[in-house]
Scaffold this motif. Structure first.
Motif, PDB file in Angstrom:
ATOM      1  N   ARG A  37       0.968  -0.891  -0.114  1.00  0.00           N
ATOM      2  CA  ARG A  37      -0.031  -0.204   0.216  1.00  0.00           C
ATOM      3  C   ARG A  37       0.685   0.891  -0.483  1.00  0.00           C
ATOM      4  N   THR A  38       1.977   1.401   0.657  1.00  0.00           N
ATOM      5  CA  THR A  38       3.349   2.164   0.700  1.00  0.00           C
ATOM      6  C   THR A  38       3.318   2.591  -1.085  1.00  0.00           C
ATOM      7  N   ALA A  89       2.126   7.098  -6.287  1.00  0.00           N
ATOM      8  CA  ALA A  89       1.211   7.863  -6.987  1.00  0.00           C
ATOM      9  C   ALA A  89       1.527   9.462  -6.786  1.00  0.00           C
ATOM     10  N   MET A  90       2.423   9.607  -5.702  1.00  0.00           N
ATOM     11  CA  MET A  90       3.109  10.651  -5.625  1.00  0.00           C
ATOM     12  C   MET A  90       4.435  10.876  -6.631  1.00  0.00           C
ATOM     13  N   ALA A  93       2.269  14.770   2.543  1.00  0.00           N
ATOM     14  CA  ALA A  93       1.367  15.571   1.281  1.00  0.00           C
ATOM     15  C   ALA A  93       1.061  16.927   0.922  1.00  0.00           C
ATOM     16  N   PHE A 152       1.295  10.216   6.164  1.00  0.00           N
ATOM     17  CA  PHE A 152       1.821  10.838   4.380  1.00  0.00           C
ATOM     18  C   PHE A 152       1.082  11.921   4.119  1.00  0.00           C
ATOM     19  N   ASP A 153      -0.050  12.081   4.840  1.00  0.00           N
ATOM     20  CA  ASP A 153      -0.903  12.696   4.570  1.00  0.00           C
ATOM     21  C   ASP A 153      -0.689  14.357   4.507  1.00  0.00           C
ATOM     22  N   ARG A 188       1.140   3.988  -2.695  1.00  0.00           N
ATOM     23  CA  ARG A 188       0.902   5.410  -2.159  1.00  0.00           C
ATOM     24  C   ARG A 188       2.342   6.514  -3.122  1.00  0.00           C
ATOM     25  N   ARG A 236      -5.069  12.511   2.166  1.00  0.00           N
ATOM     26  CA  ARG A 236      -6.417  12.567   2.476  1.00  0.00           C
ATOM     27  C   ARG A 236      -6.810  13.195   3.943  1.00  0.00           C
TER      28      ARG A 236
END
Lengths: 478, 241
Positions: free
Chosen positions: A179-180, A186-187, A216, A212-213, A183, A206
Motif C-alpha cells: 500500500r505504501t 502515485a506521488m 503530502a 503520509f497525508d 501511494r 486525505r
C-alpha cells in the motif's frame, strides 16, 4: 516483490515481528527453565524422603516395599533395590550399585546407563543411595524423563503460537509495504508531472492526519508557493517585456521615421534626443530591477548598524522638500520620540525616500503630506500619510509586486518599481511595511523597523570557533 | 602597444592634450567613446584586452585610464590594482555593466576614482573624465571667489557682489561643489553622489528642483544666471565677470 520487501513499512513490520519472536522464545525458555528447576528439586526431595522412610522400616517390610515398588514399575520410571554388604542384589529392579554414587542419602542426577549398562538410552535419573544399619545398601531412583516431555510441549506451544504470528506479521508487512508503495508511486507520478512543468498538480492527500497525508499536505503547500512564485516571475517577465518594449518600440519607430523623413539637422537632432530619452527609460527599468535583485540577494549584514530614523527622515525631507514645494504640497515632519533602528542606513534612506516620493506623487497639488517618526510599542516606525486617492484594500498586496501599477496611476510617471524596492529593503532587514487608508481618505504607509523574532538573518553569524587549548585558564598554584 | 605609440607621438598640443587610455573590449563602444573624447580634444589610445591594456598603461603612463570592469584576459579591477601596486596614481574611471552598490564599492576599493554603470550617457562620461582630470587641488583656501560670487568656507556664508545670500547647509555644499569646478559640466549623477551621497536614482526630477531653488537665491533680477543648464548633460557654473 523486491520493492515491497524494500519498502519502509514492510521493514518496520519485519523488525517488529522478529522482536516479537525473540521475546516469545525468551519467555518460553524462561518458563521451561523455571519449571525444570522446580520439578527437579521436588523430585529430589521426594526421593530423599522416601529413601529415609523406607530405611527406617524393619527388614521384612523394607524388602516387601522395595519389591512392590519395582514390581509395579513397568515403564522404568521408578527404581528401587537393596544390595548386600558385598554388593550382591538382595531385592529390586537394579543389577548393581551405580558406580560412583555417594551413599549418603542425598539425591544425585545420573544417566540411566550408569544404573543399568544394558539400557542404551541416556535418560536422566534422580538416584539416592544410602547404607542401611545392617550394612546393606538401599538405592532409590526416579526417572525425570517427564521433564524432556515438558520441553517438547513447550517447543510445540512455541511453534504453534509464534510461527503463525510471524507469518501473519510478514504478510501484514507486505500488505502495508504494497500500500505504501502504491501511494509513493502515485506521488512519484504527480511529482514527475510537476517536474515536467505541470505546476498545478497536487499530491493526493486525505484528511486522516497520518504522517503520509501530513507530508503530502506540506508538499502541496510548497508546490502552491512555487506555483505562485513561478507565476509571479512569469508576470514579472511579461511586465518587463511590456515595459521595456514600450519605450523600445517608440524609439524604433521614431528613429526609423526620422531616417526617412527628417531633412534638416534640427529635426534629426530632436528625434535623436527623444530616442535617447526612450532608451534611458528602458535602461532605468533594468537598473531598478537589478537594484531590487541586488538588495534581495546581497549580504548586507556587515553594513548594519544603529540608524537614527529622525535624522534619516530629515534628510529625505531635505531631498524631497523642494519638489513638494514646487507642487505646493506641505510636508509636515512629526517627530514624537527618538527612534533608532538597526539596519543599513543607505537602504533605509532609500525606502523612506521611495515612500515619500510616492506620497508626493499621488497627493494633489496644494494638499499636505505628513511624515511621522515614533517609537511604537512594536518598535521604531516611520509613518507617511498622504491625502491622495488611497489604495483599495484588494489592491494593497499587489502594489508591492514588481511593475504593478494601479489603473488610475497609469498617467503618473514612474517605473512602478518604487514599492517593490521598499518591499525588498524591508524584507532584507526582516522589517515590515503596511498600507492603510486614512479616515479622511489618502494612503498611510507604515514602515515598522522591528523584526518579529528580534534577530536579523542578515547579521553575520558567530563563527563558533572552538577555544584554543592555551586559552583555557591556567591553574592557580600556591 | 602599436596603437598607443603613434598616438603618443602625434600629440598635437602638448599644453592642452591629455592622454587617455581606454581599455574596452566592445569595439563599437570603444570606437564611439574614442571619437567623442577626441572631439573634446583628448589624445586617446585604445586597448581591446586586459593584457594589452596593462602593458600600455605601464609603459605609456597615461593621464587618465578608462577601464571596463569585465575584460578578456585580465579583468578591469586587477589592472587597477596592479597599477596602484606599482605606484601609478593616474585617475581611473571604471566602466561596468555590473550591478550598483556592491560592485561600485568593490571598484572604488580596488583603486578606481569613479565608477560609471553601463549604459551611460556620453555626456556623463565626458563630464566625469573632465572632473577627474581637473580635480580641485587640495588647497587650504578659506574663501572661494568666482566672478561676483564669494564663498567663505569658514563662516559658511555666501555673497554675490555685496549682497549676502542666505543658504541652507545642503545648498552651501552644492554651491561649493560648483565653485570648485567653474566652467565644468556637472551632471545630476555627480551631484546625487557627492552632495546627497545617494546612489540610487530618485524617480522624480529632484536635482533640477534643487538647482532651481539655489538659482533663485543666487540671481537677483537683472543679474546674469550663474548656474546654467546644459541641455541633455547637466549644469555649469559660468563666472559672470
Amino acid at each position: 516483490m523486491l520493492s515491497i520487501l524494500a519498502s519502509s513499512a514492510f521493514r518496520r513490520v519485519a523488525v517488529v515481528a522478529v522482536a516479537f519472536c525473540v521475546a516469545a522464545f525468551l519467555l518460553f525458555a524462561f518458563i521451561y527453565w523455571q519449571t525444570a528447576v522446580f520439578e527437579t528439586r521436588r523430585i529430589n526431595g521426594l526421593v530423599e524422603r522416601q529413601s529415609a522412610t523406607i530405611a527406617k522400616a524393619p527388614g521384612e517390610q523394607l524388602l516387601w516395599t522395595v519389591n512392590t515398588r519395582s514390581a509395579h514399575d513397568l515403564h522404568w520410571v521408578s527404581f528401587a533395590a537393596v544390595f548386600g554388604a558385598s554388593g550382591d542384589l538382595v531385592a529390586g529392579n537394579l543389577r548393581q550399585v551405580p558406580p560412583g554414587l555417594p551413599l549418603d542419602g542425598k539425591a544425585y542426577r545420573l544417566d540411566l546407563t550408569q544404573l543399568d549398562p544394558s539400557r542404551p538410552d541416556n535418560e536422566p535419573v534422580i538416584v539416592v543411595g544410602r547404607i542401611l544399619p545392617d550394612r546393606r545398601v538401599l538405592v532409590l531412583g526416579r526417572s525425570i524423563e517427564q521433564l524432556a516431555e515438558l520441553r517438547a510441549v513447550v517447543i510445540r506451544a512455541l511453534a504453534l503460537g509464534v510461527i503463525p504470528a510471524l507469518i501473519l506479521a510478514l504478510g501484514f508487512g507486505m500488505l502495508l509495504g504494497h500500500r505504501t508503495n502504491l501511494r509513493i508511486k502515485a506521488m512519484q507520478v504527480v511529482l514527475d508531472r510537476v517536474r515536467r512543468g505541470h505546476l498545478a498538480e497536487r499530491l493526493p492527500a486525505r484528511a486522516s492526519g497520518s504522517d503520509f497525508d501530513q507530508l503530502a499536505i506540506d508538499v502541496n503547500h510548497m508546490l502552491g508557493e512555487m506555483e505562485r512564485l513561478v507565476n509571479e516571475l512569469h508576470d514579472v517577465g511579461n511586465n518587463i517585456a511590456h515595459d521595456l518594449r514600450t519605450p523600445l518600440s517608440r524609439v524604433r519607430a521614431l528613429l526609423e521615421r526620422a531616417g526617412r523623413v527628417c531633412t534638416t539637422r534640427e529635426d534629426l537632432g530632436q528625434a535623436v534626443e527623444r530616442a535617447v530619452v526612450g532608451l534611458d527609460q528602458a535602461s532605468g527599468i533594468i537598473t531598478a530591477l537589478l537594484r531590487i535583485a541586488e538588495v534581495e540577494h546581497s549580504q548586507l549584514g556587515a553594513s548594519f548598524g544603529p540608524v537614527d530614523l529622525s535624522e534619516v527622515a530629515h534628510e529625505v525631507l531635505e531631498l524631497y522638500g523642494p519638489i513638494a514645494e514646487a507642487k505646493g504640497i506641505e510636508v509636515r515632519l512629526n517627530l514624537t520620540s527618538a527612534a533608532t533602528a538597526k539596519g543599513d542606513r543607505g537602504l533605509l534612506f532609500e525606502a523612506i525616500a521611495n515612500l515619500l516620493d510616492n506620497a508626493i506623487k499621488f497627493t494633489p497639488d496644494n494638499a499636505s503630506v505628513e511624515m511621522a517618526v515614533f517609537d511604537a510599542p512594536a518598535g521604531p516606525a516611520v509613518r507617511i500619510s498622504d491625502t491622495g486617492p488611497g489604495i483599495a484594500p484588494k489592491d494593497r498586496d499587489q502594489v508591492f509586486a514588481r511593475f504593478h501599477r494601479l489603473d488610475q496611476s497609469r498617467s503618473i510617471p514612474g517605473s512602478g518599481l518604487g514599492l517593490s524596492m521598499v518591499q525588498a529593503i524591508v524584507r532584507r532587514h526582516g522589517f515590515s511595511v503596511s498600507l492603510a487608508n486614512g479616515a479622511t481618505g489618502g494612503c498611510i504607509a507604515t514602515l515598522l523597523c522591528a523584526t518579529e523574532s528580534g534577530t536579523i538573518d542578515a547579521e553575520p553569524k558567530s563563527l563558533g570557533l572552538p577555544a584554543l587549548p592555551d586559552q583555557t585558564p591556567a591553574l592557580q598554584s600556591g | 602597444m602599436n596603437v598607443l605609440e603613434p598616438s603618443l607621438d602625434s600629440r598635437g598640443d602638448p599644453n592642452d592634450s591629455c592622454r587617455i587610455l581606454l581599455i574596452e573590449d566592445d569595439l563599437e563602444m570603444a570606437d564611439t567613446i574614442r571619437r567623442d573624447l577626441s572631439d573634446n580634444g583628448y589624445d586617446v589610445a585604445h586597448a581591446a584586452s586586459g593584457v594589452d591594456g596593462l602593458i600600455m598603461a605601464e609603459s605609456g603612463g597615461p593621464d587618465l585610464l578608462i577601464v571596463d570592469r569585465m575584460l578578456p584576459g585580465i579583468d578591469g579591477l586587477t589592472i587597477v590594482q596592479r597599477l596602484r601596486d606599482r605606484n601609478m596614481h593616474m585617475p581611473v574611471l571604471i566602466l561596468s555593466a555590473l550591478g550598483e552598490v556592491n560592485e561600485r564599492v568593490r571598484g572604488l576599493k580596488a583603486g578606481g576614482d569613479d565608477y560609471l554603470t553601463k549604459p551611460f550617457a556620453l555626456s556623463e562620461l565626458m563630464a566625469r573624465v573632465e572632473a577627474l582630470l581637473r580635480r580641485p587641488s587640495e588647497n587650504r583656501a578659506t574663501e572661494l571667489r568666482i566672478g561676483s560670487l564669494t564663498l567663505d568656507l569658514i563662516e559658511r556664508s555666501a555673497k554675490r557682489n555685496d549682497r549676502s545670500i542666505d543658504l541652507l547647509s545642503r545648498e552651501f555644499k552644492l554651491l561649493a561643489y560648483f565653485m570648485a569646478r567653474p566652467n565644468q559640466v556637472v551632471t545630476r549623477g555627480m551631484l546625487l553622489e557627492h552632495i546627497w551621497d545617494c546612489h540610487f536614482l530618485p524617480q522624480s526630477n529632484l536635482i533640477d528642483v534643487h538647482i532651481g531653488k539655489l538659482r533663485r537665491k543666487l540671481d537677483s533680477p537683472g543679474e546674469p544666471q550663474l548656474i546654467q543648464s546644459v541641455r541633455g548633460q547637466g549644469f555649469i557654473l559660468l563666472p559672470d565677470a
